[in-house]
Design a protein around this motif. Sequence first.
Motif, PDB file in Angstrom:
ATOM      1  N   CYS A 231       0.839  -1.273  -0.103  1.00 25.02           N
ATOM      2  CA  CYS A 231       0.072  -0.157   0.331  1.00 25.02           C
ATOM      3  C   CYS A 231       0.719   1.142   0.190  1.00 25.02           C
ATOM      4  O   CYS A 231       1.926   1.837   0.096  1.00 25.02           O
ATOM      5  CB  CYS A 231      -1.292   0.108   0.771  1.00 25.02           C
ATOM      6  SG  CYS A 231      -2.359   1.569   1.466  1.00 25.02           S
ATOM      7  N   ASP A 232       0.641   2.252  -0.997  1.00 28.50           N
ATOM      8  CA  ASP A 232       0.700   3.618  -1.147  1.00 28.50           C
ATOM      9  C   ASP A 232       0.298   4.328  -1.379  1.00 28.50           C
ATOM     10  O   ASP A 232      -1.039   4.188  -2.062  1.00 28.50           O
ATOM     11  CB  ASP A 232       2.507   3.745  -1.392  1.00 28.50           C
ATOM     12  CG  ASP A 232       2.996   4.541  -1.953  1.00 28.50           C
ATOM     13  OD1 ASP A 232       3.079   6.014  -2.204  1.00 28.50           O
ATOM     14  OD2 ASP A 232       4.418   4.582  -0.981  1.00 28.50           O
ATOM     15  N   ARG A 234       0.767   7.056  -3.603  1.00 27.88           N
ATOM     16  CA  ARG A 234       1.798   7.147  -3.893  1.00 27.88           C
ATOM     17  C   ARG A 234       1.718   6.560  -5.603  1.00 27.88           C
ATOM     18  O   ARG A 234       1.847   6.055  -5.502  1.00 27.88           O
ATOM     19  CB  ARG A 234       2.809   7.918  -4.486  1.00 27.88           C
ATOM     20  CG  ARG A 234       2.848   8.495  -3.183  1.00 27.88           C
ATOM     21  CD  ARG A 234       5.352   8.593  -2.976  1.00 27.88           C
ATOM     22  NE  ARG A 234       5.466   7.374  -2.279  1.00 27.88           N
ATOM     23  CZ  ARG A 234       6.253   7.504  -2.123  1.00 27.88           C
ATOM     24  NH1 ARG A 234       7.945   8.001  -2.667  1.00 27.88           N
ATOM     25  NH2 ARG A 234       6.765   5.692  -1.929  1.00 27.88           N
ATOM     26  N   PRO A 235       0.317   6.945  -6.656  1.00 29.70           N
ATOM     27  CA  PRO A 235       0.029   5.965  -7.940  1.00 29.70           C
ATOM     28  C   PRO A 235       0.909   5.639  -8.759  1.00 29.70           C
ATOM     29  O   PRO A 235       1.204   4.546  -9.680  1.00 29.70           O
ATOM     30  CB  PRO A 235      -1.373   6.621  -8.244  1.00 29.70           C
ATOM     31  CG  PRO A 235      -1.223   8.102  -8.027  1.00 29.70           C
ATOM     32  CD  PRO A 235      -0.528   7.806  -6.496  1.00 29.70           C
ATOM     33  N   VAL A 236       1.994   6.651  -9.223  1.00 27.51           N
ATOM     34  CA  VAL A 236       3.230   6.582  -9.289  1.00 27.51           C
ATOM     35  C   VAL A 236       3.738   5.356  -9.613  1.00 27.51           C
ATOM     36  O   VAL A 236       4.883   4.947 -10.638  1.00 27.51           O
ATOM     37  CB  VAL A 236       3.770   7.204  -9.689  1.00 27.51           C
ATOM     38  CG1 VAL A 236       4.488   7.604  -9.187  1.00 27.51           C
ATOM     39  CG2 VAL A 236       4.892   7.274 -10.977  1.00 27.51           C
ATOM     40  N   ALA A 238       3.143   2.962  -6.830  1.00 27.29           N
ATOM     41  CA  ALA A 238       2.024   1.743  -6.011  1.00 27.29           C
ATOM     42  C   ALA A 238       1.401   0.821  -7.404  1.00 27.29           C
ATOM     43  O   ALA A 238       0.100   1.216  -7.733  1.00 27.29           O
ATOM     44  CB  ALA A 238       1.050   1.987  -5.000  1.00 27.29           C
ATOM     45  N   THR A 239       2.109   0.328  -8.653  1.00 34.31           N
ATOM     46  CA  THR A 239       1.368  -0.337  -9.525  1.00 34.31           C
ATOM     47  C   THR A 239       1.438  -1.697  -9.689  1.00 34.31           C
ATOM     48  O   THR A 239       2.329  -2.357  -8.635  1.00 34.31           O
ATOM     49  CB  THR A 239       2.054   0.145 -10.861  1.00 34.31           C
ATOM     50  OG1 THR A 239       3.525  -0.252 -11.105  1.00 34.31           O
ATOM     51  CG2 THR A 239       2.167   1.713 -10.751  1.00 34.31           C
ATOM     52  N   VAL A 251      -3.625   1.724  -3.512  1.00 30.74           N
ATOM     53  CA  VAL A 251      -3.333   2.724  -3.494  1.00 30.74           C
ATOM     54  C   VAL A 251      -4.089   3.601  -3.155  1.00 30.74           C
ATOM     55  O   VAL A 251      -5.356   3.730  -2.709  1.00 30.74           O
ATOM     56  CB  VAL A 251      -3.399   3.434  -5.272  1.00 30.74           C
ATOM     57  CG1 VAL A 251      -3.209   5.279  -4.716  1.00 30.74           C
ATOM     58  CG2 VAL A 251      -2.231   2.797  -5.689  1.00 30.74           C
ATOM     59  N   ASP A 252      -3.783   3.895  -1.947  1.00 30.03           N
ATOM     60  CA  ASP A 252      -4.288   4.833  -0.311  1.00 30.03           C
ATOM     61  C   ASP A 252      -3.379   5.158   0.523  1.00 30.03           C
ATOM     62  O   ASP A 252      -2.332   5.278   0.781  1.00 30.03           O
ATOM     63  CB  ASP A 252      -5.235   3.395  -0.006  1.00 30.03           C
ATOM     64  CG  ASP A 252      -6.513   4.922   0.389  1.00 30.03           C
ATOM     65  OD1 ASP A 252      -6.371   5.735   0.885  1.00 30.03           O
ATOM     66  OD2 ASP A 252      -7.798   3.757   1.557  1.00 30.03           O
ATOM     67  N   TYR A 257      -5.529   3.158   4.730  1.00 28.07           N
ATOM     68  CA  TYR A 257      -6.697   1.396   4.400  1.00 28.07           C
ATOM     69  C   TYR A 257      -6.052   0.649   5.139  1.00 28.07           C
ATOM     70  O   TYR A 257      -6.855  -0.178   5.842  1.00 28.07           O
ATOM     71  CB  TYR A 257      -5.031   1.495   3.530  1.00 28.07           C
ATOM     72  CG  TYR A 257      -5.170   0.293   3.384  1.00 28.07           C
ATOM     73  CD1 TYR A 257      -6.182  -0.603   1.882  1.00 28.07           C
ATOM     74  CD2 TYR A 257      -4.361  -1.055   3.754  1.00 28.07           C
ATOM     75  CE1 TYR A 257      -6.147  -2.131   1.735  1.00 28.07           C
ATOM     76  CE2 TYR A 257      -4.424  -2.340   3.519  1.00 28.07           C
ATOM     77  CZ  TYR A 257      -5.001  -2.768   2.602  1.00 28.07           C
ATOM     78  OH  TYR A 257      -6.093  -4.496   2.483  1.00 28.07           O
TER      79      TYR A 257
END
Length: 384
Positions: A231-232, A234-236, A238-239, A251-252, A257
């Motif tokens: 979990c992070d 930052r969407p860039v 957390a893929t 992504v949260d 979360y």
Amino acid sequence: MLNIADALHHWCRDVRPFALATVVDVTGSAPLPVGTSVAVDADGTAVGSISGGCVEGAVYELCRQVLHDRSTPQRASFGYSDDDAFAVGLTCGGELDVLVQYICPTAQPHLAAALADVVQGRPTAVAQVVDGPRDLIGSTLSVLAGGGVTYGTLDDGSADRLVAAEARALLRAGRTARVTVGGNGDGCPEPLTALVHVHASRPRMLIFGAVDFAAALSQAGHFLGYQVTVCDARPVFATPARFPYADEVVVDWPHRYLDGTEVDARTAVCVLTHDAKFDIPLLRRALDLPVAYVGAMGSRRTHEARLRLLCEAGVSEEQLARLHSPIGLDLGARTAEETAVSITAEIIAHANQGTGLPLSRADGPIHRPTRRHGHVRPVEAAIA
């Protein structure tokens, strides 16, 4: 017995009788834990192992005898022999108590249902009577997914109720163990001991911080059987592509979360962000939860600053004592992969109350002994 659930399920489905040998007690050091089984069918096919090879031949012959005679359950004890390394005995120095019984699938249909649940990955517990009234030895009942109970051949009364309650509790904890009920005014006149075999859902490893260390740790956690979440916020970063071994990538904001997800007494929380804006609200919540392990990455300077901020946020000294920070054992780790080993080693040591010392520098047996009635019984290799 659940270590060979696939084979036993196949045999039950085909209505193939078999003899089942199960480790029901361990004294001293032994290679495999209580609940481990080996089974033999009428064709002589054997599946499983109970000692890593030390006593397999003797157990196989006892299974063949019980299967041929369809006799009542038999008990055998196998211990260490220093006179002859090839004698029936455990060269590791421990002692195993083994229960061998005849299983007819049509006589215990609930066992087939329980094995089917295990094969399909559903949480299941099977309670097997290993001590008590002679007519109950070897009988089983099952707690299936959802908590429903299908009774075996217990007394259809207080023993069923008491053993089923203990099985439910162990299923929630995800732990195989022996339980003793009765004989103390709880409605069951004679005491009996059941070995509760548990197949639980995978424990969770929650990794916060989509960093390179998290990629290695998620792979190590997957290898150890955890259901891994990364979990992070930052969407860039957390893929799913960056974390192929994670069961889910979220992504949260970490604390948000954690507030909304399920945890239990087996959950490991690993905080790898070493960024106060993420760490402090997350750790404040994590240290208030009944989880198995909470660890946080960072230098010793980061750790001292983190402790100060957590104290200012109202975290108690008792809660802070649960925090493993800096995270991991001192292995001299440098790379992300080495750090992942360091972290998982600490999680394993904490779960098993290990010292973390090299075995060459530790005293006593490698496998922690299970003592019975306060002493270790004399070593023997006799069939009861």
